[in-house]
Design a protein around this motif. Structure first.
Motif, mmCIF file in Angstrom:
data_model
loop_
_atom_site.group_PDB
_atom_site.id
_atom_site.type_symbol
_atom_site.label_atom_id
_atom_site.label_comp_id
_atom_site.label_asym_id
_atom_site.label_seq_id
_atom_site.Cartn_x
_atom_site.Cartn_y
_atom_site.Cartn_z
ATOM 1 N N UNK A 74 47.592 48.545 46.130
ATOM 2 C CA UNK A 74 47.380 47.164 46.571
ATOM 3 C C UNK A 74 46.162 46.502 45.957
ATOM 4 N N UNK A 75 45.094 47.252 45.732
ATOM 5 C CA UNK A 75 43.860 46.615 45.261
ATOM 6 C C UNK A 75 43.945 46.053 43.842
ATOM 7 N N UNK A 76 44.678 46.679 42.908
ATOM 8 C CA UNK A 76 44.770 46.080 41.565
ATOM 9 C C UNK A 76 45.719 44.887 41.458
ATOM 10 N N UNK A 77 46.582 44.676 42.453
ATOM 11 C CA UNK A 77 47.674 43.712 42.286
ATOM 12 C C UNK A 77 47.212 42.282 41.994
ATOM 13 N N UNK A 78 46.220 41.723 42.699
ATOM 14 C CA UNK A 78 45.828 40.346 42.373
ATOM 15 C C UNK A 78 45.271 40.204 40.970
ATOM 16 N N UNK A 79 44.610 41.244 40.468
ATOM 17 C CA UNK A 79 44.123 41.192 39.091
ATOM 18 C C UNK A 79 45.275 41.195 38.103
ATOM 19 N N UNK A 80 46.279 42.018 38.374
ATOM 20 C CA UNK A 80 47.400 42.140 37.442
ATOM 21 C C UNK A 80 48.293 40.903 37.450
ATOM 22 N N UNK A 81 48.596 40.360 38.620
ATOM 23 C CA UNK A 81 49.521 39.229 38.681
ATOM 24 C C UNK A 81 48.922 37.990 38.037
ATOM 25 N N UNK A 82 47.607 37.903 37.967
ATOM 26 C CA UNK A 82 46.954 36.747 37.335
ATOM 27 C C UNK A 82 46.757 36.918 35.839
ATOM 28 N N UNK A 83 47.251 38.032 35.264
ATOM 29 C CA UNK A 83 47.235 38.184 33.811
ATOM 30 C C UNK A 83 46.128 39.052 33.271
ATOM 31 N N UNK A 84 45.342 39.669 34.133
ATOM 32 C CA UNK A 84 44.339 40.623 33.673
ATOM 33 C C UNK A 84 44.986 41.987 33.456
ATOM 34 N N UNK A 85 44.344 42.814 32.656
ATOM 35 C CA UNK A 85 44.722 44.217 32.555
ATOM 36 C C UNK A 85 43.651 45.062 33.248
ATOM 37 N N UNK A 86 43.935 46.347 33.431
ATOM 38 C CA UNK A 86 43.174 47.118 34.403
ATOM 39 C C UNK A 86 42.742 48.478 33.877
#
Length: 506
Positions: free
Chosen positions: A172-184
């Motif tokens: 759950x914690x990476x999801x907002x970063x990923x959906x906005x186009x960032x990579x992780x």
């Protein structure tokens, strides 16, 4: 006729399996070959080893994320949402494996960890919907001009997760970063990495190579991620001391970084004399997250401030209710409360129990090792203390374990001052049947999230986060979505429409 034995969860999910990091879509060991031993908190037995990432491994993960980011951003929200959907299906297919790995590695009861996996699906569906509705602003700042906002992802995001909900946080914690186009680049806690490394297989199947990279290791591995020049955005869940260190090291890196920190809590539960005693005591126990993560939660209501009129009955009722919980091996289906995460952490918790007794609090029940359990397990029977005062260590320091401290109060203003007397302000809860009193008290409490006649539950879409040393930033809401985007303002000077029309028609 004898019943067939249930499969051994360790033999099924750990023994003979390799746990590797995910970098650029490939499963790899650390470049230096260093590993860390993993022990079962239920028995103390050695389980396996995990890689320890060196600075070169972190740099390779960041480079992979940086290279994958433009194409990931170009997919748009719809394209990225499709990856979320594939990942959600894989998550459900692997529900039992992931839940068992958390029970084996972390010590949380397996039946609670299944619910953690189930919760992930709601977030995988919620973030794409929220991102689809995101828009910019238009400003009437000056006549004859157009001013509007646009958003772009930061690029590479570094995410360091806590040990107490390994699967849930890793999903759950990476999801907002990923959906906005960032990579992780994600680093799980070095104490509970197994399920995150298992999730790496699912991330690799659902997302393009390099979009999600997972490194494991120690404090040096985390420092390499925090200080890397290409990691522009950092997010951390964990202790106050580590959060402060991350702030300092990020600043010392020489590169400006945007941080969000979800840190510790010593949260107050305020109980008024008009409550339903049964509901309030149930809420106090539920709010401690004892049957989820043994009280190892920054949101637990470990300070219970009870009005003197009902104090004795409240404590007695809580003590009786706590006796119904079964402490046991985490992957046993009948266990309600598992072991704490490590031998060192158990020793720390027992030290707090001993200090509570030494400083004059009344140990009503618990605080020791239950009988009949593996001698090497990190078990602590939930400790209930009465007659706690703010000067006691158990009354002012975050224990992060199954220790409940009950305070007595008579004067409202003194109680509020006591509740607000720490530099931590993550959550609080108010228990009363009087609506006026409830809202007055909720407003008076210094906390980022306040429940009324409820506790510890999260509701996706409502901002979660703390004040003071409990952190900066808000999660699980549009606030968090925007925090992974840089904003720009576009100004356009418009010409005279009459002149344009005359030229067009002339």
């Amino acid at each position: 006729m004898s019943q067939p034995r249930s499969p051994d969860p360790i033999a099924t999910h750990v023994s003979g399996r390799e746990f590797k990091m995910l970098i650029a879509g490939k499963f790899v060991d650390g470049a230096e070959g260093t590993t860390k031993e993993v022990f079962d908190p239920s028995t103390g037995a050695l389980l396996t080893e995990i890689p320890v990432a060196c600075a070169a491994d972190v740099a390779a993960a960041v480079a992979a994320a940086r290279d994958a980011q433009p194409a990931w951003e170009a997919l748009g929200v719809a394209g990225r949402s499709a990856c979320f959907g594939r990942f959600a299906d894989l998550l459900i297919e692997n529900r039992e494996r992931l839940a068992m790995l958390d029970a084996i590695d972390c010590g949380n009861p397996v039946k609670a960890m299944r619910l953690d996996v189930d919760l992930c699906r709601a977030y995988l569906e919620g973030w794409p919907a929220l991102a689809q509705s995101m828009n910019g602003d238009v400003f009437p700042a000056s006549p004859g001009n157009l001013h509007y906002t646009a958003h772009r992802p930061y690029g590479v995001v570094g995410r360091i997760t806590a040990f107490n909900h390994p699967v849930m946080f890793a999903v759950t914690r990476p999801l907002p970063a990923l959906i906005t186009g960032n990579t992780l680049v994600m680093k799980p806690s070095d104490e509970t990495s197994l399920s995150t490394l298992a999730l790496a297989e699912l991330f690799a199947e659902a997302f393009p190579p390099g979009v999600v990279n997972i490194v494991t290791g120690d404090a040096a591995s985390g420092d390499a991620l925090v200080t890397h020049r290409d990691v522009k955005r950092l997010a951390f869940t964990g202790s106050v001391s580590t959060g402060l260190l991350i702030q300092r090291r990020a600043a010392e890196s020489g590169h400006v970084k945007h941080l969000s920190l979800e840190l510790g809590g010593k949260n107050a539960m305020v109980v008024f004399p008009d409550v339903d005693l049964d509901a309030a005591t149930e809420g106090a126990i539920y709010g401690m997250n004892l049957d989820v993560c043994q009280g190892q939660s920054c949101g637990s209501n470990s300070r219970i401030l009870v009005h003197s009129r009902i104090y004795d009955e409240f404590v007695a009722t809580m003590a009786a209710k706590l006796g119904a919980y079964r402490v046991g091996v985490a992957y046993d289906e009948s266990t309600d409360i598992g072991p704490v995460v490590s031998r060192a952490h158990r020793k720390r918790i027992i030290g707090y129990v001993e200090s509570g007794v030494a400083e004059g609090a009344t140990l009503v029940r618990g605080g020791g090792r239950p009988s009949g359990l593996p001698a090497g397990g990190n078990f602590v029977e939930p400790a209930l203390f009465a007659d706690v005062t703010p000067k006691m260590r158990i009354g002012r320091e975050e224990i992060f374990g199954p220790v409940l401290s009950v305070f007595r109060w008579d004067n409202y203003d003194s109680m509020i001052a006591e509740a607000n007397g720490l530099d931590l302000g993550l959550t609080a809860s108010v228990w009363t049947n009087d609506l006026d009193v409830a809202h007055k008290t909720a407003d008076a409490l210094d906390a980022g999230y306040v429940w009324v006649n409820d506790s510890t539950r999260h509701y996706f879409g409502t901002p979660f986060g703390g004040s003071g040393n409990s952190g900066i930033g808000r999660e699980e809401s549009p606030d968090e979505l925007l925090s992974y985007l840089e904003q720009k303002v576009v100004h356009t000077r418009l010409g005279d429409p009459r002149s344009a029309l005359a030229r067009m028609l002339g």
